[in-house]
Motif scaffolding. Structure first.
Motif, PDB file in Angstrom:
ATOM      1  N   ILE A  89       0.877  -1.254  -0.054  1.00  0.00           N
ATOM      2  CA  ILE A  89      -0.151  -0.006  -0.050  1.00  0.00           C
ATOM      3  C   ILE A  89       0.942   1.191   0.073  1.00  0.00           C
ATOM      4  O   ILE A  89       1.940   1.368   0.680  1.00  0.00           O
ATOM      5  N   THR A  91       0.589   5.871  -1.231  1.00  0.00           N
ATOM      6  CA  THR A  91      -0.557   6.830  -1.234  1.00  0.00           C
ATOM      7  C   THR A  91      -0.229   8.030  -2.319  1.00  0.00           C
ATOM      8  O   THR A  91       1.031   8.126  -2.951  1.00  0.00           O
ATOM      9  N   THR A 157      14.415   5.396  -3.820  1.00  0.00           N
ATOM     10  CA  THR A 157      14.602   5.180  -2.399  1.00  0.00           C
ATOM     11  C   THR A 157      13.650   3.893  -2.511  1.00  0.00           C
ATOM     12  O   THR A 157      12.820   3.541  -3.408  1.00  0.00           O
ATOM     13  N   GLU A 159      10.848   3.883  -1.063  1.00  0.00           N
ATOM     14  CA  GLU A 159       9.594   4.320  -0.893  1.00  0.00           C
ATOM     15  C   GLU A 159       9.081   4.898  -2.208  1.00  0.00           C
ATOM     16  O   GLU A 159       9.793   5.968  -2.742  1.00  0.00           O
ATOM     17  N   GLN A 162       7.558   9.392  -4.279  1.00  0.00           N
ATOM     18  CA  GLN A 162       7.997  10.509  -5.054  1.00  0.00           C
ATOM     19  C   GLN A 162       7.994  10.275  -6.235  1.00  0.00           C
ATOM     20  O   GLN A 162       8.377  11.270  -7.258  1.00  0.00           O
ATOM     21  N   TRP A 166       3.757  13.452  -8.535  1.00  0.00           N
ATOM     22  CA  TRP A 166       3.926  14.754  -9.339  1.00  0.00           C
ATOM     23  C   TRP A 166       2.461  15.465  -9.443  1.00  0.00           C
ATOM     24  O   TRP A 166       1.476  14.931  -9.920  1.00  0.00           O
TER      25      TRP A 166
ATOM     26  N   LEU B  66       3.801  14.377   5.388  1.00  0.00           N
ATOM     27  CA  LEU B  66       4.868  13.662   4.773  1.00  0.00           C
ATOM     28  C   LEU B  66       5.876  13.343   5.579  1.00  0.00           C
ATOM     29  O   LEU B  66       5.994  14.260   7.041  1.00  0.00           O
ATOM     30  N   HIS B  86      19.482  10.686  -1.860  1.00  0.00           N
ATOM     31  CA  HIS B  86      17.868  11.457  -1.832  1.00  0.00           C
ATOM     32  C   HIS B  86      17.140  10.909  -0.721  1.00  0.00           C
ATOM     33  O   HIS B  86      17.344   9.975   0.077  1.00  0.00           O
ATOM     34  N   PRO B  87      16.379  12.025  -0.419  1.00  0.00           N
ATOM     35  CA  PRO B  87      15.543  11.775   0.588  1.00  0.00           C
ATOM     36  C   PRO B  87      14.737  10.637   0.516  1.00  0.00           C
ATOM     37  O   PRO B  87      14.157  10.509  -0.739  1.00  0.00           O
ATOM     38  N   THR B  88      14.241   9.799   1.607  1.00  0.00           N
ATOM     39  CA  THR B  88      13.060   8.789   1.412  1.00  0.00           C
ATOM     40  C   THR B  88      12.056   9.456   2.142  1.00  0.00           C
ATOM     41  O   THR B  88      12.076  10.015   3.042  1.00  0.00           O
ATOM     42  N   ILE B  89      10.774   9.529   1.136  1.00  0.00           N
ATOM     43  CA  ILE B  89       9.663  10.227   1.709  1.00  0.00           C
ATOM     44  C   ILE B  89       8.391   9.189   1.753  1.00  0.00           C
ATOM     45  O   ILE B  89       8.366   8.365   0.801  1.00  0.00           O
ATOM     46  N   THR B  91       4.402   8.533   4.025  1.00  0.00           N
ATOM     47  CA  THR B  91       3.116   9.660   4.518  1.00  0.00           C
ATOM     48  C   THR B  91       2.267   8.808   5.511  1.00  0.00           C
ATOM     49  O   THR B  91       2.406   7.821   5.804  1.00  0.00           O
ATOM     50  N   GLU B 159       6.875  -0.832   0.751  1.00  0.00           N
ATOM     51  CA  GLU B 159       6.346   0.321   1.362  1.00  0.00           C
ATOM     52  C   GLU B 159       6.010   0.369   2.676  1.00  0.00           C
ATOM     53  O   GLU B 159       5.274  -0.648   3.230  1.00  0.00           O
ATOM     54  N   TRP B 160       6.569   1.366   3.412  1.00  0.00           N
ATOM     55  CA  TRP B 160       6.235   1.277   5.030  1.00  0.00           C
ATOM     56  C   TRP B 160       5.218   1.582   5.360  1.00  0.00           C
ATOM     57  O   TRP B 160       4.934   1.593   6.494  1.00  0.00           O
ATOM     58  N   PHE B 161       4.100   2.093   4.537  1.00  0.00           N
ATOM     59  CA  PHE B 161       2.877   2.845   4.969  1.00  0.00           C
ATOM     60  C   PHE B 161       2.001   2.019   6.113  1.00  0.00           C
ATOM     61  O   PHE B 161       1.609   2.810   6.889  1.00  0.00           O
ATOM     62  N   TYR B 217      13.251  20.009  -2.143  1.00  0.00           N
ATOM     63  CA  TYR B 217      13.382  18.560  -2.744  1.00  0.00           C
ATOM     64  C   TYR B 217      11.733  18.008  -2.979  1.00  0.00           C
ATOM     65  O   TYR B 217      11.537  17.707  -4.167  1.00  0.00           O
ATOM     66  N   PHE B 221       8.405  18.122  -6.984  1.00  0.00           N
ATOM     67  CA  PHE B 221       7.426  17.389  -7.744  1.00  0.00           C
ATOM     68  C   PHE B 221       6.210  17.841  -7.361  1.00  0.00           C
ATOM     69  O   PHE B 221       5.266  17.279  -8.069  1.00  0.00           O
TER      70      PHE B 221
END
Lengths: 275, 275
Positions: A89, A91, A157, A159, A162, A166, B66, B86-89, B91, B159-161, B217, B221
């Motif tokens: 999952i 988002t 990454t 995740e 990103q 967009w 985020l 790169h940052p890992t993002i 939510t 995916e960590w969600f 960053y 997007f």
């Protein structure tokens, strides 16, 4: 029954279609409409069916936009993944959404833009920790998403967020068809065409986790609420898995179609220089 | 200046604190307050500083929540990751949030519950594609989050969600401190205590990607908007990386503290059987 949101008189308005009749309703979009208990019978103004070009995405700002990944057998195989034990999952945020005939914005920062046609669930009830039967009962209906993805950013990454968020890159619509009219378990055709060439042609019979299973699974950890949407994953045929790989060129027309719901038809244009 | 949201008279209300004076404002929370241009000077009702127990999370329903992962050198190292390029993002959704003194709900479905103290950015301007200077200028202020995580569910898929979004498990608060008062580049102490034992003791000097860099960053997007929040990652000392691993026991008191902002103090209780 079909529910949609039209751009009209300088604003947006929800409408309902039943037995060929269109009724414009006192709500700015389907999201606001679903906050009312009486959305099925609420009185409004009869009118002509809106033109496709005038439609906005049905729910302008969903409380949650959840997406399942790796949820068709042939797609998991084409990207080299085992059949998963658990749903994946991730988002999207509201800024990503556009309407069913709107331009999809292609970023300058990447040309590795891919298509992902997806059946999308619309939640109709507030639920938490429900079994599959109650989960199915909480599904108000279905719509169509193309989870257009920026593959290089998606892979930067672990995740995927990103690559999936967009601005103005994710068309959703054209309408929400209620669950009494269609059932993904019957096998709905899911198709994606790029400039008239069929790139994806799957069926919802091949979902690994059914819609009811996905909703039940998510409800184990989080409350789902009316107007939340859940994209259910894409069938095989994405550009990433082709040999050689294929990406959406600027200027292409992307058509995303699901049997019994309708189609998205979006021109993919370079985003404005100012962002 | 400090901004917060208090439970009062059966509802919630935003307040502002400056030079020791508290003013209750005509907005249901800090999120609604920030939609007004005049939030710094808006007139209200003078009153006593609210008790910690009466505070709600400052922004009840952020447009976006985020989170950055792997953003402290020592934390990336303790979980066996290279310093990221790169940052890992990822939510969170609003259902996960609780206030600074509320109970954190511990699920029946897992006992592998971990702590993650995090400095959290609050966005004050609508921005897209901005450089670091403009990104820093768009930061309204900072608050505190504990990104309480369900490690087994987090690790079920890439995916960590699903490990980060259990209902009422993520305390955020106690207030938002404006960026003219504190600067993470000066090195703010970030601490987490479990039942009085210090588990994390870091400093924002060790952030891999600075707050300005993260905001810039993400803005590459997606549009960021007032009231969006961005948790900036956790320092070393999480339970997952300890030998042996440690988890939060039911009944524990979790304290999360950042220098110049304040603290969250949450009892971790079993969630109600009905969910």
């Amino acid at each position: 029954m079909r529910l949609g949101t039209v751009r009209r008189n300088g604003t947006t308005q929800a409408f309902r279609q039943e037995n060929g009749a269109t009724t414009f309703l006192p709500a700015k979009d389907v999201g606001e409409l679903l906050l009312r208990e009486d959305w099925r019978t609420l009185a409004g103004e009869a009118g002509q069916e809106p033109a496709a070009a005038d439609l906005d995405t049905p729910i302008l700002r969903p409380g949650k936009i959840l997406c399942a990944g790796l949820n068709y057998y042939a797609h998991a195989e084409e990207v080299g993944q085992d059949v998963p034990k658990h749903p994946t999952i991730f988002t999207k945020m509201h800024n990503a959404l556009v309407g069913p005939s709107d331009d999809v914005q292609m970023p300058e920062a990447s040309r590795k833009i891919d298509w992902e046609a997806e059946l999308t669930i619309v939640i109709g009830k507030t639920i938490r920790k429900v079994d599959e039967a109650a989960a199915k009962d909480a599904i108000l209906g279905y719509t169509v998403m193309n989870d257009v993805s920026v593959r290089d950013w998606q892979g930067r990454t672990s995740e995927w967020f990103q690559g999936k968020n967009w601005d103005r890159m994710t068309p959703v619509g054209p309408v929400v068809v209620t669950a009494d009219e269609i059932d993904p378990e019957d096998g709905l055709a899911v198709e994606c065409e790029l400039d008239g060439v069929v790139k994806q042609s799957g069926t919802t019979s091949d979902l690994i986790f059914s819609c009811a299973k996905l909703v039940s699974y998510i409800s184990e950890f989080m409350t789902l609420e009316p107007g939340d949407i859940i994209a259910t994953g894409t069938p095989a045929g994405v550009g990433l898995a082709r040999k050689p790989r294929e990406w959406i060129p600027v200027g292409a027309e992307l058509v995303t179609r699901i049997e019994g719901i309708g189609e998205l038809r979006n021109k993919c244009v370079a985003e404005p220089a100012a962002g």
